[in-house]
Scaffold this motif. Structure first.
Motif, PDB file in Angstrom:
ATOM      1  N   VAL A  18      10.120   2.385 -11.980  1.00  0.00           N
ATOM      2  CA  VAL A  18      11.251   1.559 -11.458  1.00  0.00           C
ATOM      3  C   VAL A  18      11.853   1.088 -12.256  1.00  0.00           C
ATOM      4  O   VAL A  18      13.228   0.857 -11.914  1.00  0.00           O
ATOM      5  N   THR A  19      11.652   0.502 -13.565  1.00  0.00           N
ATOM      6  CA  THR A  19      12.392  -0.037 -14.420  1.00  0.00           C
ATOM      7  C   THR A  19      13.546   0.973 -15.004  1.00  0.00           C
ATOM      8  O   THR A  19      14.656   0.481 -14.889  1.00  0.00           O
ATOM      9  N   TYR A  20      13.185   2.262 -15.130  1.00  0.00           N
ATOM     10  CA  TYR A  20      14.065   3.064 -15.909  1.00  0.00           C
ATOM     11  C   TYR A  20      15.053   3.365 -14.356  1.00  0.00           C
ATOM     12  O   TYR A  20      16.250   3.291 -14.896  1.00  0.00           O
ATOM     13  N   MET A  21      14.505   3.620 -13.241  1.00  0.00           N
ATOM     14  CA  MET A  21      15.666   3.865 -12.196  1.00  0.00           C
ATOM     15  C   MET A  21      16.578   2.833 -12.033  1.00  0.00           C
ATOM     16  O   MET A  21      17.614   2.999 -11.916  1.00  0.00           O
ATOM     17  N   ARG A  22      15.958   1.266 -11.966  1.00  0.00           N
ATOM     18  CA  ARG A  22      16.770   0.319 -11.674  1.00  0.00           C
ATOM     19  C   ARG A  22      17.800  -0.022 -12.810  1.00  0.00           C
ATOM     20  O   ARG A  22      18.919  -0.126 -12.542  1.00  0.00           O
ATOM     21  N   LEU A  60      -7.054   3.355  -5.465  1.00  0.00           N
ATOM     22  CA  LEU A  60      -5.972   4.111  -5.932  1.00  0.00           C
ATOM     23  C   LEU A  60      -4.984   4.401  -4.667  1.00  0.00           C
ATOM     24  O   LEU A  60      -3.745   4.303  -4.805  1.00  0.00           O
ATOM     25  N   ALA A  61      -5.598   4.598  -3.785  1.00  0.00           N
ATOM     26  CA  ALA A  61      -4.938   4.982  -2.316  1.00  0.00           C
ATOM     27  C   ALA A  61      -3.963   3.717  -2.090  1.00  0.00           C
ATOM     28  O   ALA A  61      -2.764   3.981  -1.680  1.00  0.00           O
ATOM     29  N   ALA A  62      -4.567   2.773  -2.083  1.00  0.00           N
ATOM     30  CA  ALA A  62      -3.887   1.492  -1.686  1.00  0.00           C
ATOM     31  C   ALA A  62      -2.896   0.985  -2.699  1.00  0.00           C
ATOM     32  O   ALA A  62      -1.637   0.859  -2.337  1.00  0.00           O
ATOM     33  N   LYS A  63      -2.931   1.290  -4.031  1.00  0.00           N
ATOM     34  CA  LYS A  63      -1.791   1.291  -4.861  1.00  0.00           C
ATOM     35  C   LYS A  63      -0.591   2.251  -4.881  1.00  0.00           C
ATOM     36  O   LYS A  63       0.456   1.679  -4.746  1.00  0.00           O
ATOM     37  N   VAL A  64      -1.049   3.296  -4.405  1.00  0.00           N
ATOM     38  CA  VAL A  64       0.050   4.491  -4.011  1.00  0.00           C
ATOM     39  C   VAL A  64       0.746   3.967  -2.618  1.00  0.00           C
ATOM     40  O   VAL A  64       1.981   3.965  -2.670  1.00  0.00           O
ATOM     41  N   GLU A  65      -0.044   3.461  -1.881  1.00  0.00           N
ATOM     42  CA  GLU A  65       0.673   3.045  -0.437  1.00  0.00           C
ATOM     43  C   GLU A  65       1.568   1.832  -0.850  1.00  0.00           C
ATOM     44  O   GLU A  65       2.577   1.860  -0.255  1.00  0.00           O
ATOM     45  N   GLY A  66       1.232   1.099  -1.768  1.00  0.00           N
ATOM     46  CA  GLY A  66       1.696  -0.406  -1.828  1.00  0.00           C
ATOM     47  C   GLY A  66       3.214   0.388  -2.633  1.00  0.00           C
ATOM     48  O   GLY A  66       4.294  -0.173  -2.472  1.00  0.00           O
ATOM     49  N   ALA A  67       3.198   1.260  -3.512  1.00  0.00           N
ATOM     50  CA  ALA A  67       4.253   1.710  -4.242  1.00  0.00           C
ATOM     51  C   ALA A  67       5.191   2.456  -3.281  1.00  0.00           C
ATOM     52  O   ALA A  67       6.707   2.347  -3.418  1.00  0.00           O
ATOM     53  N   TYR A  68       4.462   3.238  -2.556  1.00  0.00           N
ATOM     54  CA  TYR A  68       5.600   4.023  -1.411  1.00  0.00           C
ATOM     55  C   TYR A  68       6.375   2.878  -0.517  1.00  0.00           C
ATOM     56  O   TYR A  68       7.335   3.164  -0.409  1.00  0.00           O
ATOM     57  N   ASN A  69       5.511   1.856  -0.094  1.00  0.00           N
ATOM     58  CA  ASN A  69       6.232   1.145   0.704  1.00  0.00           C
ATOM     59  C   ASN A  69       7.193   0.118  -0.010  1.00  0.00           C
ATOM     60  O   ASN A  69       8.473  -0.174   0.511  1.00  0.00           O
ATOM     61  N   PHE A  70       6.995  -0.020  -1.402  1.00  0.00           N
ATOM     62  CA  PHE A  70       8.084  -0.671  -2.170  1.00  0.00           C
ATOM     63  C   PHE A  70       9.300   0.255  -2.144  1.00  0.00           C
ATOM     64  O   PHE A  70      10.500  -0.143  -2.294  1.00  0.00           O
ATOM     65  N   TRP A  71       9.139   1.527  -2.587  1.00  0.00           N
ATOM     66  CA  TRP A  71      10.174   2.534  -2.602  1.00  0.00           C
ATOM     67  C   TRP A  71      10.954   2.659  -0.995  1.00  0.00           C
ATOM     68  O   TRP A  71      12.109   2.384  -1.060  1.00  0.00           O
ATOM     69  N   LYS A  72      10.362   2.582   0.000  1.00  0.00           N
ATOM     70  CA  LYS A  72      11.026   2.806   1.180  1.00  0.00           C
ATOM     71  C   LYS A  72      11.672   1.480   1.497  1.00  0.00           C
ATOM     72  O   LYS A  72      12.921   1.402   1.935  1.00  0.00           O
TER      73      LYS A  72
END
Length: 196
Positions: A66-70, A119-131
C-alpha cells in the motif's frame, strides 16, 4: 521503541517474505529460525505462536505494498494516471522488490480461504481496503467530471482486480510474463476507456 518491540519488528521483517513465498503451511519454525537467526524460544517469547507471526507478516507485506503504490500514485494528478500505476507496477512484479514474492492478497487468499480463518479475515480486510480505495477514486473522478458519469463502479472494480490477480496467477504458473503483459495491456485500455 522498546527492545521487545524492536525484536518483534525484526522478526516480522525477516519472516514476511518467507510467509508470502511459501505460505503459512509451507513455512516452518526452522524457516523462521533461519531467517531471523533467533532461537525458537526467542521467537515464541515475542509471539504467542506461528499464527501470530503469520498475521503480523501479512499486515507488514500488505502495508508495504500500500505504501509503495500510494507513494507513486501521490505523484500523479488525475485518477486515470493514478489507476495506470497498477498496470505499470504489476507488469514488472517479478523484478519489483515489493512484489517479487507475489501479491500478498493473492498468495494468502489461495491458501487461507478454507484452512486459516484468521488469515482469511486479514485477506478479506485487505481486499475490502483495496476495493474501497478504488471506489473512492472513481466516485471522486465522476463527481469532478474527470471520467464518464455512467461508469458502473462496482463492475469496473471487480473486473479491474480480477485482471490483476488473474495475470499474476498466470505468470506464476507459467513462469512467463507474456500473459501478464497481455493482461496489463488490456487493463490499460480498460482504464483509458473511462475517459470522457
Amino acid at each position: 521503541m522498546s527492545k521487545a518491540d524492536r525484536t518483534k519488528q525484526y522478526i516480522i521483517e525477516k519472516t514476511a517474505c518467507i510467509f508470502n513465498t511459501k505460505g503459512y503451511a509451507g513455512t516452518s519454525i526452522n524457516d523462521l529460525i533461519a531467517a531471523t537467526g533467533l532461537t525458537k524460544g526467542s521467537i515464541y517469547g515475542n509471539f504467542e505462536n506461528k499464527d501470530q507471526v503469520a498475521l503480523a507478516a501479512f499486515d507488514y507485506n500488505f502495508e508495504r505494498l500500500v505504501t509503495y503504490m500510494r507513494g507513486i500514485m501521490d505523484t500523479k494528478h488525475s485518477v486515470i494516471e493514478k489507476l495506470l500505476v497498477y498496470p505499470e507496477t504489476y507488469r514488472n512484479f517479478l523484478t519489483n522488490p515489493i512484489l517479487i514474492s507475489g501479491c500478498p492478497i493473492t498468495n494468502t487468499s489461495t491458501e487461507a480461504d478454507d484452512t486459516h480463518p484468521l488469515l482469511a479475515a486479514k485477506v478479506e480486510g485487505a481486499y475490502n481496503f483495496w476495493k474501497n480505495s478504488l471506489e473512492n477514486h472513481l466516485n471522486n473522478a465522476i463527481n469532478n467530471g474527470e471520467i464518464k458519469s455512467d461508469v458502473n463502479v462496482h463492475e469496473f472494480i471487480s473486473v479491474f482486480i480480477s485482471i490483476i490477480q488473474g495475470g499474476i496467477l498466470q505468470a506464476k504458473v507459467t513462469r512467463k510474463m507474456a500473459s501478464m503483459n497481455l493482461s496489463m495491456d488490456y487493463l490499460e485500455r480498460y482504464i483509458l476507456s473511462l475517459k470522457k
